[in-house]
Enzyme design. Structure first.
Site, short mmCIF file in Angstrom:
data_model
loop_
_atom_site.label_atom_id
_atom_site.label_comp_id
_atom_site.label_asym_id
_atom_site.label_seq_id
_atom_site.Cartn_x
_atom_site.Cartn_y
_atom_site.Cartn_z
CD GLU A 143 50.12 22.70 42.25
OE1 GLU A 143 50.78 21.68 41.98
OE2 GLU A 143 49.76 23.54 41.41
CB SER A 190 56.45 21.67 32.86
OG SER A 190 55.99 20.73 31.92
CB SER A 249 54.13 -2.00 68.05
OG SER A 249 54.71 -2.16 69.33
CG HIS A 271 30.34 34.66 47.10
ND1 HIS A 271 29.66 33.57 47.58
CD2 HIS A 271 29.86 35.74 47.78
CE1 HIS A 271 28.79 33.96 48.50
NE2 HIS A 271 28.90 35.27 48.64
CE LYS A 326 52.48 25.29 34.01
NZ LYS A 326 52.03 23.88 34.05
#
Length: 458
Positions: free
Chosen positions: A289, A276, A22, A155, A282
């Site tokens: 994310e 991008s 370990s 919603h 972009k």
């Protein structure tokens, strides 16, 4: 030679050696292992299990090893299997047979339980410090946007008007609860297990309280079998980390939506965005994310720990070695995410005009219009139906409530008068919500004062 070699007639197979080792991941526990060993050796000298001179020699040898590790002069070896045996082997090489006395009245079972608790106690403090940093960012953003009206959603549909400051205080509450969970976890983590031995303590007259005091623990564990078999504190920490990531992921989802052309509520700094390889226009919210994506990774660590422990009989089992990689990765991931998310959000630009413009559409003042009629003596359910008819009329004629004429209002209900326009104005809709916890200026100010006071306590 293995430390347990006296019982065995064969050397350990190399594959088993590598599989069993370990040191590749528990090497990060070197400081906690050495500090625990110094406390143990000091106690052995205090109670006369080793001489004062032997205790001094062991302590000085361990201090030298610590200094050499931190200056990069030590290489750990797989042959010594784990951090405990690596340190003990180094100590014996340096001070001779006296080093072999260090392990008197202890086991690697209680040793690793101590190392993990000591290490994770520090990590809890570091995670709380990073949450405090993020809470500070939320406070500053709220202070800058006390009057920034925006739509609140249910919603994912525009529901009622609020302010960006009120929105920020909602996330501040989530992270405050996270701090509370971490503090509770710390309390249960703050128990010193060393002296439990393999599972049944020792026949030597050791002083566990002395070791606990040296290491800054609040108390010692009460049952030796539980002490070496317990990983609740690891699981509880992983659970708290998972909830932190859930909150960060929800926040990230908001940031991603707000940065889209469809919302245009937020603009991330170029330093915290990416582009991008094929689409030059972009500007991607990759930090948010990735935080959202890494949430699943931390959840996975929690499930690893729960699954690992679910069928283990008392006391220690080798399965428990698997706790380290899971919790270490979860801690590292959460710390990284909290730090970079706070910096990303701090440098983001709030598009106040777009938020206000969005709040002006979608009939988010409909409830306030109904409340206006209730104050006129109309039961809420009847007022609700009246406003529903008004909205149908608006949709049919491409209008909003605030653009209707008084004649239009009265054609649906005669109780309307010119005061309706002030009642449904967005500023009124927000600031008349003076109920504790609401979005009014005074209410949000109180929420921010509470947050500021809280931050001084952590």
């Amino acid at each position: 030679m293995k430390l347990w070699a006296g019982r065995f007639q064969k050397e350990t197979d190399k594959k088993v050696n590598d599989f069993n080792s370990s040191i590749g991941f528990d090497a990060r526990l070197y400081r906690e292992d050495i500090e625990g060993s110094i406390a143990h050796a000091t106690m052995l000298g205090e109670v006369g299990i080793v001489t004062a001179e032997e205790a001094k020699q062991i302590v000085e040898g361990l201090q030298g090893i610590l200094a050499d590790i931190e200056s990069g002069k030590v290489e750990f070896t797989v042959d010594a299997e784990d951090i405990h045996m690596n340190i003990e082997t180094l100590l014996t090489e340096r001070i001779g047979d006296t080093g072999k006395k260090l392990h008197t009245a202890r086991s690697r079972n209680d040793q690793i339980a101590l190392d993990m608790r000591s290490h994770l106690k520090k990590e809890v403090g570091e995670v709380i410090a990073l949450i405090k940093k993020l809470e500070g960012v939320l406070y500053d953003k709220a202070q800058e946007n006390m009057e920034t009206i925006m739509p609140g959603y249910t919603h994912l549909q525009r529901a009622q008007p609020t302010t960006f400051a009120h929105y920020m205080m909602a996330y501040a509450q989530m992270f405050r609860r996270d701090v509370g969970r971490l503090q509770d976890t710390y309390k249960r983590m703050d128990e010193m297990p060393l002296g439990s031995g393999a599972l049944a303590t020792s026949t030597f007259p050791i002083d566990r309280q002395s070791v606990a005091k040296q290491l800054g623990y609040a108390r010692v564990t009460e049952n030796s079998m539980d002490s070496v078999a317990d990983r609740d504190f690891v699981i509880e920490f992983a659970s708290a980390l998972s909830i932190i990531m859930m909150h960060l992921s929800r926040f990230s989802e908001e940031v991603i939506l707000w940065c889209s052309n469809e919302f245009q509520f937020l603009d991330l700094d170029d330093a915290y965005s990416t582009g991008s390889s094929i689409m030059p226009q972009k500007k991607n919210p990759d930090v948010a994310e990735l935080v959202r994506g890494k949430t699943g990774r931390v959840y996975g660590s929690l499930m690893t720990l729960l699954t690992m422990m679910k069928g283990l009989p008392l006391a220690y089992n080798k399965d428990m070695q698997e706790d380290k990689e899971a919790i270490f990765d979860a801690v590292d991931t959460v710390k990284l995410c909290l730090d970079v998310f706070a910096d990303m959000f701090k440098t983001a630009t709030v598009k106040q005009y777009n938020m206000r413009k969005a709040a002006s559409g979608g009939f988010i003042n409909a409830t306030d219009c109904a409340d206006y009629l209730v104050r006129k003596g109309i039961p809420f359910r009847d007022a609700y139906k009246i406003v529903g008819k008004l909205i149908s009329y608006c949709i049919e004629h491409d209008e909003y409530l605030e653009t209707l004429t008084l004649k239009d209002f009265c054609s649906i209900c005669s109780e309307f008068d010119a005061s309706v326009y002030d009642a449904i104005a967005l500023r009124t809709c927000v600031n008349e919500r003076k109920v504790e916890g609401g979005p009014s200026h005074d209410s949000v100010t109180k929420q921010m004062e509470s947050l500021k006071k809280f931050l001084k306590t952590i």
